[in-house]
Scaffold this active site. Structure first.
Site, mmCIF file in Angstrom:
data_model
loop_
_atom_site.group_PDB
_atom_site.id
_atom_site.type_symbol
_atom_site.label_atom_id
_atom_site.label_comp_id
_atom_site.label_asym_id
_atom_site.label_seq_id
_atom_site.Cartn_x
_atom_site.Cartn_y
_atom_site.Cartn_z
ATOM 1 N N CYS A 147 -10.363 -4.463 0.167
ATOM 2 C CA CYS A 147 -11.446 -3.471 0.208
ATOM 3 C C CYS A 147 -12.322 -3.614 -1.043
ATOM 4 O O CYS A 147 -11.980 -4.331 -2.001
ATOM 5 C CB CYS A 147 -10.879 -2.064 0.311
ATOM 6 S SG CYS A 147 -10.226 -1.430 -1.267
ATOM 7 N N CYS A 201 -10.623 -2.804 -4.419
ATOM 8 C CA CYS A 201 -9.716 -3.877 -4.875
ATOM 9 C C CYS A 201 -10.503 -5.075 -5.379
ATOM 10 O O CYS A 201 -10.123 -5.706 -6.375
ATOM 11 C CB CYS A 201 -8.760 -4.278 -3.757
ATOM 12 S SG CYS A 201 -7.516 -3.014 -3.435
ATOM 13 N N CYS A 215 -4.038 0.656 -2.497
ATOM 14 C CA CYS A 215 -3.882 -0.568 -1.693
ATOM 15 C C CYS A 215 -2.823 -1.486 -2.298
ATOM 16 O O CYS A 215 -2.522 -1.415 -3.498
ATOM 17 C CB CYS A 215 -5.188 -1.338 -1.624
ATOM 18 S SG CYS A 215 -6.481 -0.549 -0.662
ATOM 19 N N GLU A 229 -3.022 -4.628 -3.023
ATOM 20 C CA GLU A 229 -3.555 -5.505 -4.078
ATOM 21 C C GLU A 229 -3.549 -4.788 -5.424
ATOM 22 O O GLU A 229 -3.140 -5.341 -6.448
ATOM 23 C CB GLU A 229 -4.993 -5.919 -3.753
ATOM 24 C CG GLU A 229 -5.141 -6.735 -2.486
ATOM 25 C CD GLU A 229 -5.413 -5.890 -1.257
ATOM 26 O OE1 GLU A 229 -4.760 -4.834 -1.089
ATOM 27 O OE2 GLU A 229 -6.266 -6.286 -0.454
ATOM 28 N N ASN A 273 0.845 -1.200 0.000
ATOM 29 C CA ASN A 273 0.000 0.000 0.000
ATOM 30 C C ASN A 273 0.878 1.247 0.000
ATOM 31 O O ASN A 273 1.962 1.273 0.616
ATOM 32 C CB ASN A 273 -1.000 0.002 1.161
ATOM 33 C CG ASN A 273 -0.396 -0.181 2.523
ATOM 34 O OD1 ASN A 273 0.651 -0.800 2.687
ATOM 35 N ND2 ASN A 273 -1.049 0.350 3.529
ATOM 36 N N GLU A 284 0.354 5.200 0.706
ATOM 37 C CA GLU A 284 -0.585 6.218 1.190
ATOM 38 C C GLU A 284 -0.171 7.612 0.724
ATOM 39 O O GLU A 284 0.918 7.814 0.161
ATOM 40 C CB GLU A 284 -0.670 6.141 2.715
ATOM 41 C CG GLU A 284 -1.234 4.797 3.161
ATOM 42 C CD GLU A 284 -1.540 4.708 4.643
ATOM 43 O OE1 GLU A 284 -1.077 5.567 5.426
ATOM 44 O OE2 GLU A 284 -2.271 3.760 5.009
HETATM 45 N N1 THU Z 1 -5.133 -1.633 2.673
HETATM 46 C C1 THU Z 1 -4.545 -2.422 1.739
HETATM 47 O O1 THU Z 1 -3.502 -2.077 1.175
HETATM 48 N N2 THU Z 1 -5.131 -3.615 1.453
HETATM 49 C C2 THU Z 1 -6.185 -4.147 2.122
HETATM 50 O O2 THU Z 1 -6.581 -5.267 1.858
HETATM 51 C C3 THU Z 1 -6.851 -3.352 3.168
HETATM 52 C C4 THU Z 1 -6.385 -1.955 3.319
HETATM 53 C C5 THU Z 1 -4.457 -0.395 3.068
HETATM 54 C C6 THU Z 1 -5.043 0.882 2.578
HETATM 55 C C7 THU Z 1 -4.526 1.860 3.608
HETATM 56 O O3 THU Z 1 -3.208 2.275 3.236
HETATM 57 C C8 THU Z 1 -4.417 1.052 4.892
HETATM 58 O O4 THU Z 1 -4.424 -0.296 4.480
HETATM 59 C C9 THU Z 1 -5.520 1.298 5.880
HETATM 60 O O5 THU Z 1 -6.754 1.192 5.292
#
Ligand code: THU
Length: 125
Positions: free
Chosen positions: A86, A89, A53, A55, A42, A44
Site C-alpha cells: 500500500c 508501506c 501491514c 511490510e 498484518n 488488524e
Molecule cells: N495488507 C498488507 O499487510 N500488505 C499489503 O501489501 C496489502 C494489504 C493488509 C492490510 C489489511 O490487514 C489487509 O491486508 C487488507 O487490506
C-alpha cells in the site's frame, strides 16, 4: 538467501497474520544489507485505521533492533493473490530502502519490481 527462499519466509509469516476483519492474510520477509531476515504479518484492529501491514511490521521489527538499510522485501498473500504494498508501506520503504527491490507473487511466479517504479516521487525531507 535466494529470492525463492525469501518468498517462502514471507509465506510462512502469513500464517501468523491477524486479519479477522478483512480475512486477507499477508506475510513479508525483509533482507537487511548485512544479510539478516526479519519477517512480519498484518495485524488488524477493531479500529481499522490502527491496522499494521505485514511490510511495516517487518520493517519496524528490524529498525527497532538496530537495522536501517534494507535490500529486498518479499510480500505474500496467504491466498496466493498478488499483494502490492500500500501507499503507506511504500513511503516507509522509501525511508529505509529507496533503491530496494520488492518481490511479489503473480500467478504462482516470482515477480521483482523496484520501489522507484512503484513510488517514483516519494516524499523526503
Ligand atoms: N495488507 C498488507 O499487510 N500488505 C499489503 O501489501 C496489502 C494489504 C493488509 C492490510 C489489511 O490487514 C489487509 O491486508 C487488507 O487490506
Amino acid at each position: 538467501m535466494t529470492d525463492n527462499e525469501l518468498m517462502k519466509k514471507a509465506k510462512e509469516a502469513a500464517a501468523f497474520s491477524y486479519a479477522p476483519y478483512s480475512h486477507f492474510c499477508v506475510g513479508a520477509a525483509l533482507l537487511t544489507k548485512d544479510g539478516k531476515i526479519y519477517t512480519g504479518c498484518n495485524v488488524e484492529n477493531a479500529s481499522y485505521g490502527a491496522t499494521n501491514c505485514a511490510e511495516r511490521t517487518a520493517i519496524f521489527k528490524a529498525v527497532s533492533e538496530g537495522h536501517r538499510q534494507f535490500d529486498k522485501i518479499a510480500v505474500a498473500a496467504k491466498d496466493g493473490s498478488t499483494a502490492y504494498p500500500c501507499g503507506i508501506c511504500l513511503q516507509v520503504m522509501n525511508e529505509f530502502m529507496p533503491e530496494g527491490e520488492i518481490l511479489l507473487e503473480k500467478n504462482q511466479q516470482l515477480v521483482s519490481c523496484h520501489l522507484k517504479d512503484l513510488l517514483p516521487s516519494g516524499f523526503t525531507l
